[in-house]
Structure formats: structure tokens, C-alpha cells
Design an enzyme around this catalytic site. Sequence first.
Site, mmCIF file in Angstrom:
data_model
loop_
_atom_site.group_PDB
_atom_site.id
_atom_site.type_symbol
_atom_site.label_atom_id
_atom_site.label_comp_id
_atom_site.label_asym_id
_atom_site.label_seq_id
_atom_site.Cartn_x
_atom_site.Cartn_y
_atom_site.Cartn_z
ATOM 1 N N GLU A 45 0.850 -1.190 0.000
ATOM 2 C CA GLU A 45 0.000 0.000 0.000
ATOM 3 C C GLU A 45 0.884 1.237 0.000
ATOM 4 O O GLU A 45 2.093 1.149 0.189
ATOM 5 C CB GLU A 45 -0.951 -0.007 1.199
ATOM 6 C CG GLU A 45 -0.261 0.113 2.540
ATOM 7 C CD GLU A 45 -1.176 -0.184 3.732
ATOM 8 O OE1 GLU A 45 -2.168 -0.914 3.577
ATOM 9 O OE2 GLU A 45 -0.878 0.304 4.825
ATOM 10 N N HIS B 199 -3.618 3.061 8.509
ATOM 11 C CA HIS B 199 -2.374 2.474 8.988
ATOM 12 C C HIS B 199 -1.368 3.581 9.265
ATOM 13 O O HIS B 199 -1.227 4.498 8.456
ATOM 14 C CB HIS B 199 -1.773 1.539 7.932
ATOM 15 C CG HIS B 199 -2.515 0.240 7.819
ATOM 16 N ND1 HIS B 199 -2.586 -0.458 6.638
ATOM 17 C CD2 HIS B 199 -3.210 -0.478 8.728
ATOM 18 C CE1 HIS B 199 -3.291 -1.562 6.838
ATOM 19 N NE2 HIS B 199 -3.686 -1.598 8.088
#
Lengths: 301, 378
Positions: A210, A249
Site C-alpha cells: 500500500e 495504517h
Amino acid sequence: MSYPRIDRATRVIVQGITGRAGRMHTRMMRDYGTRIVAGVSPKAGGADVDGVPVFASCREAITQTRATASVLLVGAAQLLVAIEDAVQAGIKLIVTPTEGMPAHDALRARRLTLEAGVMWIGASTPGVAVAGQAKLGFVPEASLKPGPLGLMAKSGTLSYECGYRLAQRGIGTTVWIGVGGDLVKGTRFAELVPFYAADTQTEALLVIGEIGGNEEQEFATALAESRFHKPVFALIAGRSSPEGVTMGHAGALVHGSHGGYAAKKAALEKAGATVFASLDEMTTAITAWHGSRQRQERLTK
Amino acid sequence: MYLLEHDAKRLLATHGIPLPAGILVEDAAKMPALPPGPWMVKAQLAAGGRGKAGGIRKTTTETETLAAAAEILRKRIRGLPVRGCRIEQQVSGAVETYLSLMIDAAQAGVRVMLAPRGGVDIETLSAQPGLIRGALCDPEPSAVSACVRNLGNDLAEPLRSALAAAGSALAVPFFAHECALLEINPLFVKPDGTWFAGDAKMITDDNALGRQPALRELLQARAGSYPEDALKLRHGCDYVVVDPDGEIGLLTTGAGLSMMLIDELRAAGLKPYNFLDVRTGGLRGDPTRLVHVLNWIAQGPRIKVILVNVFAGITDLGEFARLLLAALAQAPQLKVPVVARLIGTNLDAAREFLARHNVPVVAELSAAFDHVRRELAS
């Protein structure tokens, strides 16, 4: 780093076994087949949880049970101390699912585990799973099926989605490793290249990355340098995420030229990986690869 | 958290870091007293490169300064809203240098970068061999100090001493506030050896907020400038409006899957409104967090449908469905259809519950997208 073997014979302890999460996940891991031999709780030594003996320290638990791996289900603020306890006791594999470990604590824990040659997976991860054998953490069963694909991921949920789609099409995994979505973590994609290269069961590798950081670029460099001969498939989440905002995150933050999607995609492609633009593309391509692999298998038989 | 320059500087000031005098302006109609001129008028936003994007002006008269501030406050720069304006006294007769401290996650240390020249052209300057020096050191203030001193050892005075002093001084807030990055560019050095932090880019670790009282206070006092971080601190979930004109409100869990879902919707030509990692594990039988989320989504002026996506490893979907229905009942102003894509334990109970309230439940994302398209078309 040495890579500890994980299967149904691996002796596993759970640090923080007496907590709410500790009890629940211990039960679920045992149901899957994981050999949980002991729990650790500084305040509850001598007790037991569903028949699993609890010790006051890791050292005691290891002396009594010869465990080699530990799953840490303790709060984020206690993680560093619990990792130190596990390393000092001689644990070889540490898995920390807990979310929210401070990065400066993780820096210390990473130095410690690197120096000691201990493999630390996490934090902020569903953990490690070997389909049909054992799981250290909580990868859901809907996504787990034995097969030839190595899988490593920053995101838990996105890896569940990928694993589920592939399992629905009869494609399973060898060793599933969630490296986690934190800024500073125990094991990075690049450090797992030699592991998947050497693992004879793994015939191809799916990397689920990501935006944020440069782990994908580092992985690409490691791939190129290692002459990894197995097909590498990659998916990178967050290509349409805004700059300057943390996307869930702690590690998923793009600022300036740091951590953007395009650089990751380019680096991976240059190293020979196939980067998919969507989940459907991933499923289709891996299904095609799996089909041709099975045809070849039939021909050689 | 990516701190705005003004907030980073206020935090640095508490550690005695020398700064040009400056004030924050958030409303052009309420202009506080200016520091002595001439001035720099600087857009406050969480992104670099604002100078080249027209977010920084040099001014010499008060009228010009106020006009520049008013104009900058109306801007969006690099797609981001300007969250105020810092008006600062210009530093003259100084050399612009560069110093940054950054966590090196792979090497488990601190990466120090130093250059005898800095400023807006640092990216071009970095192409000159040997200009930017870098080294890795242990994550300790004394190691950072020593590292900066070594890197600047061959420079002429006053740069050598000034940068060494700046290194020692900046190491303190870097560790005290658990930064991921602290970059000072330009770092002004005057001929007499005094130095000033001309700009400050500070990224702190969200995971450490629980033990960072100064940062928590900042977030509470300036919640409007950090909507996402303030919301996470208060409600325990991540929510980001990704497109104010978006038509699809997302009620999703898991950061990676939620990011991917936004990518996929956009690739399909659809317009998601928000990112959300609601953390179903943290609901604990209480619909309050879901009610908040629905209320936030209801603020989107073009919302036409809510897409729920939960891939539950642990969460009981029957329980989740019950909470979702309770939350929908408590957010009556949200009058749009809901489509749910659910996978996990106790799915049948969830499907039955939701069907009674006309919420279709599907197992595949593609089917959910089809439902969403139908709702958008109707």
C-alpha cells in the site's frame, strides 16, 4: 535472520493469555490446530486457561515446554517489554498482532530482534498462517486454503479479500505472512525474499502493499538482487488517496515524493513483478497462472 | 500526524529552538498585530512544495501583507485546503542551509541529512554530488548530535558551529515528541553564527499520541485544522473525506481494504465520498460509533447511497447487523439506501436482520457495485 519452521508441530506460547483477546484468540488458534503449549502472564503464573498452563515469565514457559514461537496479545504500550522478555528467553519467532505500537518503541524492538537473530512479525498484523497446519494470529479460515502461493501483506483486510477470492477459485497459500501496516515493523517485505526463494512449496508470490514508506521499492531491489525465479504478483492499495493524511495504517502516509503509488509500481515492474490495477485483474491473472501450472503438472505425470 | 508549520514551530519554541517572529491568521477579517516587517506570508497546509504552488509571498507593507494573507486563505493548494496563514518576519543576510532527522525503518535508526545550502530548490540541489550529506545513527539524542557534528565537520565557520548547535537542539524535540520526521528547510545561519528555523516540517507518530500530552492538547485546541487526527483521538476510528462531491458513503473496516475499495470504485467511474476504518472489533456492542459515522457521511451534499463492506475475521456479523440497524434508526436524517457486502461468521443472521429493513446483503464486491450503480441510476 534465520527463518523458523512453522507447522502443526511448532510449539507456541501466548503472552497475555489471560486477557480478553488472549483467551479468545488462544481458543481460535487451538481450534485451527496450532500447538499452544503455554501462556505467559506476569500476574497469573500457576493458573491455566482452558487447560493451557500459565507461567509468570517467558523463560519459565520455555524451560517447561521448549516452545520456539510466541504470539503476543498484550496492549500496545506493553509490547516493547513483552518482546524483550521473549527475546531474552530465547524465542525464535515473535508475532505481535496488536495495533498501535509507538514507532520509537518499534525502533528499539527491531534493533533488539535483529541483533538477536529473532524473527519478529508485526506489529498491527493478523499474523502468520500456514494453511491446514497452524496459525499464529487470526487470519480467517474463509481465506485460508493450502496451495502453492506465498502471500505477504501490509494490510490484514485486503489480504483476507485476496485470499478469499483465490480460495473460492481453488487456489491456496503456503506461508501467509502479514508484515503489518506500521511505520516501523519487525520484518519487511525485502527480508522475506530469501525465505520464499528457499521454500520449495512456494511456486509464486503475491505481495499486497500500500502507499506510504518505501518497503515495496526495497522489496523490488531485493528481488532483482536475489534473482528470484518464481512469478511475483503485486497489488498496491491507495493509489487515489490524498496527500498528507494518514490512511488508517500508521505507515500509510504520502508526503511530497515519499510513499506515492507510481514509484512503487514502477520499481516492482522493473524488478519483473506483475502489478495489478484491480482485485479482478489479480484474481484473473493468478487463476490463469494456476491453471497453466496444473496443466503442466498433468503433462509431466 | 503531519503538523502545520505554525504548530510545529510553536512546539519547537517550547524547546528553545530559535525562530523568526510569527503569528497565525485563520480569518482575514480578524488580523492580529503583525510582528516587525518585512514579512513572509505562508499558507499552512499538510504538503510540501507550497512555495512553488504560490502559497508563499514576500511583502513589505502592512496593506500588501493583509491582502496576500486574504488571498492565500481563499486558496486550495495541490488539492488541499489552506488551513490558515503564518505571517512571519523575514530573515535577512543569512545563508540558507538544510537539516533533517528521520526514522529509518529498515535500518532501525535515525537518518540525518545535512546540506550547506537549502531552500525551495533543495530537490534540484540534491542532484549536485556531495552537497547533501547523510548518515545513519542510533536512535538517541547524543548519537544524533554527534552525527550532525561529524557531517558538518569540513564546513567553514560559522556554518560548522551553527549546524552542530542546531543538531543538538533539534534532537531533543525529535525524541521528546516521537517524530517520524523533523525537517528544517531553510535553516538560516547568520554571519555571527546565530541560526533560525525558517520552516519546519514535523511528522509525529499517531501511535504515540497516548503518551504525548503536548500533541494531544494541540489536537484538542486546533481540531479544526486536523479533522482526521482529532476524530481518531476522540472516536477511535479513521475517517477521511476523499471527495467532498462524492456520492457513495463508505461504512467499511480495515485500512487496506477500504483504500482498495476507493481505488476500485474510482476505476469503475464511481464517486466514493470517504475513507473509513471503523474497526468493528472496537464497537463492543455499542452503536454510538456507527451513529457518528452515519452523521458524518450525512454531511456530504451529494450522498446517494451507503456501501457497507465488512470482511469479518472475528466480528460476529449478526451482532454487527443489529448495531448497524440501531445506528440507522438513530441517524434518521440520512435518507439514502444502504447496500451491504458481508463475509464472515453468522452471515445468515445478518442477512435475515438486514433483509427485514430492505438492506440487500451480497457476498461479492462486484454484486455490491451493481447494487450501488442501480441506486445511483434510480
